[in-house]
Design a protein around this motif. Structure first.
Motif, PDB file in Angstrom:
ATOM      1  N   VAL A   1       7.999  -9.974  -4.231  1.00 36.10           N
ATOM      2  CA  VAL A   1       8.366  -8.787  -3.456  1.00 36.10           C
ATOM      3  C   VAL A   1       7.684  -8.823  -2.096  1.00 36.10           C
ATOM      4  O   VAL A   1       6.454  -8.805  -2.001  1.00 36.10           O
ATOM      5  N   LEU A   2       8.503  -8.873  -1.057  1.00 33.72           N
ATOM      6  CA  LEU A   2       8.035  -8.813   0.323  1.00 33.72           C
ATOM      7  C   LEU A   2       8.159  -7.363   0.771  1.00 33.72           C
ATOM      8  O   LEU A   2       9.271  -6.834   0.896  1.00 33.72           O
ATOM      9  N   GLY A   3       7.040  -6.700   0.981  1.00 31.61           N
ATOM     10  CA  GLY A   3       7.058  -5.267   1.240  1.00 31.61           C
ATOM     11  C   GLY A   3       6.703  -4.901   2.662  1.00 31.61           C
ATOM     12  O   GLY A   3       5.981  -5.620   3.357  1.00 31.61           O
ATOM     13  N   CYS A   4       7.222  -3.759   3.095  1.00 29.67           N
ATOM     14  CA  CYS A   4       6.885  -3.212   4.411  1.00 29.67           C
ATOM     15  C   CYS A   4       6.696  -1.712   4.271  1.00 29.67           C
ATOM     16  O   CYS A   4       7.570  -1.015   3.756  1.00 29.67           O
ATOM     17  N   CYS A   5       5.560  -1.225   4.726  1.00 34.38           N
ATOM     18  CA  CYS A   5       5.257   0.206   4.693  1.00 34.38           C
ATOM     19  C   CYS A   5       5.161   0.685   6.135  1.00 34.38           C
ATOM     20  O   CYS A   5       4.148   0.455   6.805  1.00 34.38           O
TER      21      CYS A   5
ATOM     22  N   VAL B   1       1.165   6.110  -1.033  1.00 33.03           N
ATOM     23  CA  VAL B   1       1.904   4.840  -1.004  1.00 33.03           C
ATOM     24  C   VAL B   1       1.317   3.802  -1.954  1.00 33.03           C
ATOM     25  O   VAL B   1       1.865   2.710  -2.088  1.00 33.03           O
ATOM     26  N   ARG B   2       0.214   4.126  -2.629  1.00 26.91           N
ATOM     27  CA  ARG B   2      -0.457   3.122  -3.466  1.00 26.91           C
ATOM     28  C   ARG B   2       0.437   2.512  -4.540  1.00 26.91           C
ATOM     29  O   ARG B   2       0.405   1.286  -4.739  1.00 26.91           O
ATOM     30  N   PRO B   3       1.265   3.291  -5.248  1.00 25.66           N
ATOM     31  CA  PRO B   3       2.117   2.664  -6.261  1.00 25.66           C
ATOM     32  C   PRO B   3       3.041   1.600  -5.680  1.00 25.66           C
ATOM     33  O   PRO B   3       3.340   0.595  -6.345  1.00 25.66           O
ATOM     34  N   TYR B   4       3.482   1.816  -4.445  1.00 28.78           N
ATOM     35  CA  TYR B   4       4.422   0.884  -3.824  1.00 28.78           C
ATOM     36  C   TYR B   4       3.699  -0.330  -3.250  1.00 28.78           C
ATOM     37  O   TYR B   4       4.188  -1.464  -3.364  1.00 28.78           O
ATOM     38  N   LEU B   5       2.531  -0.114  -2.662  1.00 26.45           N
ATOM     39  CA  LEU B   5       1.728  -1.257  -2.209  1.00 26.45           C
ATOM     40  C   LEU B   5       1.364  -2.146  -3.389  1.00 26.45           C
ATOM     41  O   LEU B   5       1.315  -3.376  -3.265  1.00 26.45           O
ATOM     42  N   ALA B   6       1.117  -1.534  -4.535  1.00 27.03           N
ATOM     43  CA  ALA B   6       0.766  -2.297  -5.727  1.00 27.03           C
ATOM     44  C   ALA B   6       1.906  -3.206  -6.175  1.00 27.03           C
ATOM     45  O   ALA B   6       1.674  -4.240  -6.811  1.00 27.03           O
ATOM     46  N   ALA B   7       3.141  -2.827  -5.840  1.00 26.72           N
ATOM     47  CA  ALA B   7       4.297  -3.629  -6.230  1.00 26.72           C
ATOM     48  C   ALA B   7       4.521  -4.822  -5.302  1.00 26.72           C
ATOM     49  O   ALA B   7       5.276  -5.730  -5.638  1.00 26.72           O
ATOM     50  N   PHE B   8       3.862  -4.822  -4.122  1.00 24.14           N
ATOM     51  CA  PHE B   8       4.033  -5.918  -3.160  1.00 24.14           C
ATOM     52  C   PHE B   8       3.375  -7.200  -3.678  1.00 24.14           C
ATOM     53  O   PHE B   8       2.311  -7.164  -4.292  1.00 24.14           O
TER      54      PHE B   8
ATOM     55  N   ARG C   1     -10.072   4.285  -2.732  1.00 21.43           N
ATOM     56  CA  ARG C   1      -8.700   4.735  -2.994  1.00 21.43           C
ATOM     57  C   ARG C   1      -7.717   3.560  -2.992  1.00 21.43           C
ATOM     58  O   ARG C   1      -6.774   3.529  -3.788  1.00 21.43           O
ATOM     59  N   PHE C   2      -7.931   2.608  -2.096  1.00 13.50           N
ATOM     60  CA  PHE C   2      -7.086   1.417  -2.008  1.00 13.50           C
ATOM     61  C   PHE C   2      -7.914   0.230  -2.500  1.00 13.50           C
ATOM     62  O   PHE C   2      -8.787  -0.256  -1.790  1.00 13.50           O
ATOM     63  N   SER C   3      -7.654  -0.215  -3.710  1.00 12.82           N
ATOM     64  CA  SER C   3      -8.516  -1.212  -4.342  1.00 12.82           C
ATOM     65  C   SER C   3      -7.708  -2.096  -5.287  1.00 12.82           C
ATOM     66  O   SER C   3      -6.540  -1.817  -5.599  1.00 12.82           O
ATOM     67  N   LEU C   4      -8.339  -3.151  -5.766  1.00 16.64           N
ATOM     68  CA  LEU C   4      -7.693  -4.047  -6.722  1.00 16.64           C
ATOM     69  C   LEU C   4      -7.435  -3.338  -8.052  1.00 16.64           C
ATOM     70  O   LEU C   4      -6.424  -3.588  -8.719  1.00 16.64           O
ATOM     71  N   SER C   5      -8.331  -2.453  -8.432  1.00 18.25           N
ATOM     72  CA  SER C   5      -8.125  -1.723  -9.692  1.00 18.25           C
ATOM     73  C   SER C   5      -6.937  -0.763  -9.578  1.00 18.25           C
ATOM     74  O   SER C   5      -6.192  -0.571 -10.548  1.00 18.25           O
ATOM     75  N   GLU C   6      -6.745  -0.161  -8.389  1.00 13.77           N
ATOM     76  CA  GLU C   6      -5.585   0.703  -8.188  1.00 13.77           C
ATOM     77  C   GLU C   6      -4.298  -0.118  -8.216  1.00 13.77           C
ATOM     78  O   GLU C   6      -3.266   0.328  -8.733  1.00 13.77           O
ATOM     79  N   ARG C   7      -4.349  -1.316  -7.662  1.00 15.17           N
ATOM     80  CA  ARG C   7      -3.188  -2.213  -7.720  1.00 15.17           C
ATOM     81  C   ARG C   7      -2.808  -2.489  -9.170  1.00 15.17           C
ATOM     82  O   ARG C   7      -1.632  -2.421  -9.558  1.00 15.17           O
ATOM     83  N   GLU C   8      -3.808  -2.792  -9.981  1.00 15.61           N
ATOM     84  CA  GLU C   8      -3.560  -3.111 -11.384  1.00 15.61           C
ATOM     85  C   GLU C   8      -3.004  -1.899 -12.132  1.00 15.61           C
ATOM     86  O   GLU C   8      -2.116  -2.026 -12.984  1.00 15.61           O
ATOM     87  N   LYS C   9      -3.498  -0.721 -11.798  1.00 15.28           N
ATOM     88  CA  LYS C   9      -3.075   0.499 -12.484  1.00 15.28           C
ATOM     89  C   LYS C   9      -1.597   0.812 -12.256  1.00 15.28           C
ATOM     90  O   LYS C   9      -0.883   1.221 -13.177  1.00 15.28           O
TER      91      LYS C   9
END
Length: 368
Positions: free
Chosen positions: A192-196, A257-264, A167-175
């Protein structure tokens, strides 16, 4: 294996998500799990069975204990799994009232106390901790700290948290990455410095605002805050006072939260208390995001200088240096793969669920 999980409330915290994910994984091995929430929450995920609806807030603690006792008498579970110490207290009394022989497990998710009141409460909970059939620690640093406080449960085990690596992967980041960054107004050049994290005082989000104010005016550094909570208003006001509102984006709480982690490009956790082995950090790392973490709980068991780093609690200068160090390389495929690999074997869901299942099975079979 029949289990009743007892939580303080169904909220979107790391401890609660951990329990829900664990129950789902244990069900794949044949366990039958239900949940009892002491008080009302705002999070009712699909795929779990509540032993009761989230109770009305007017319900007294005594009535909650009685309700749990009735459930234990009706369901006759083999295990009662308590998420932290208040549920442990409630479950211990309810088990006595129900005259059931279920073993009690407490999963401890805290490390450093937030204030003197919590330290005093720990002394109150100590007798319940020491009578628990098993105490589960989620990091080795945490285990050492708790045992140094004089906690002496009948048995204990350390089981590191796990994350769903599919579910949390490099391919999901790219997507998700390009679309999310565009929607939030970030450019390709922005770092982008992110905090979840839930917006509460112990998470110390204000330190990230200091970093943006210090490093942001002459650079492309931006901040993305994922989560909601009681300090949100104060943080937004502080960002405005510092003149950095255009560099800080608050998106609130999200189940996915995956779309937002992908933006970090970089992740950060600046906690000053409670934090032990952050699921949010593991999820970010699994998506190739380096993590900068205050050196509390099991942070040093997650990051190793290559996939991120720890800094002394409250040390903004050190955090600024680490941001500068990692920002230049944060977008490289090499670093993303290295970060992902650092958690893939050690922090997977399957490993975590297997260790819990074995620990629970041995506890049920143990004769006292």
């Amino acid at each position: 294996m029949k289990i009743v999980f007892v939580l303080n409330a169904l909220v979107m915290g790391g401890a609660e998500k951990h329990a829900i994910d664990l129950a789902r994984r244990l069900s794949e091995s044949g366990a039958d799990s239900s949940f009892f929430a002491i008080r009302r929450g705002d999070f009712e995920p699909e795929g779990i069975r509540l032993s009761q609806p989230c109770a009305d807030e007017r319900y007294s603690l005594q009535k909650r204990v009685s309700a749990l006792a009735r459930i234990l008498a009706s369901e006759s579970p083999e295990l009662i799994v308590c998420v932290n110490d208040r549920p442990l207290m409630v479950a211990s009394v309810a088990r006595m009232l129900s005259r059931q022989k279920a073993k009690i497990v407490v999963i401890e998710h805290s490390s450093i106390f937030r204030n003197r009141k919590e330290a005093l409460l720990d002394w109150f909970y100590r007798s319940f901790q020491n009578r628990a059939d098993c105490m589960v620690f989620i990091s080795e640093n945490q285990r050492k700290l708790w045992l140094s406080r004089g906690v002496a449960p009948r048995s204990s085990v350390t089981i590191l948290n796990g994350v769903d690596m599919l579910r949390f992967s490099l391919s999901e980041r790219e997507k998700f990455r390009a679309a999310t960054r565009a929607r939030l107004g970030f450019t390709q050049e922005d770092v982008v410095l992110g905090c979840c994290a839930v917006l509460r005082p112990e998470k110390n989000h204000a330190q990230l605002l200091e970093i943006i104010a210090r490093l942001g005016p002459t650079s492309s550094l931006k901040a993305l805050m994922v989560g909601d909570g009681p300090t949100r208003g104060a943080l937004e006001e502080r960002a405005s006072e510092m003149g950095i509102s255009n560099r800080v984006v608050f998106v609130g709480a999200h189940h996915d939260v995956r779309p937002y982690l992908a933006a970090f490009d970089l992740g950060a956790l600046c906690s000053v208390a409670i934090e032990t082995l952050s699921l949010a950090a593991l999820e970010a790392l699994a998506m190739g995001v380096p993590m900068l973490m205050s050196d509390i709980g099991g942070a040093s068991e997650i990051v190793n200088g290559q996939n991120g780093a720890v800094f002394p609690v409250g040390d903004t200068q050190k955090l600024a240096e680490l941001v500068q160090r990692f920002r230049s390389e944060s977008g490289s495929d090499r670093l993303q793969a290295q970060v992902r690999a650092s958690v893939e074997a050690k922090f997977g869901h399957e490993r975590m669920a297997s260790e819990y299942f074995e620990a629970f099975r041995e506890l049920i079979q143990r004769r006292d």
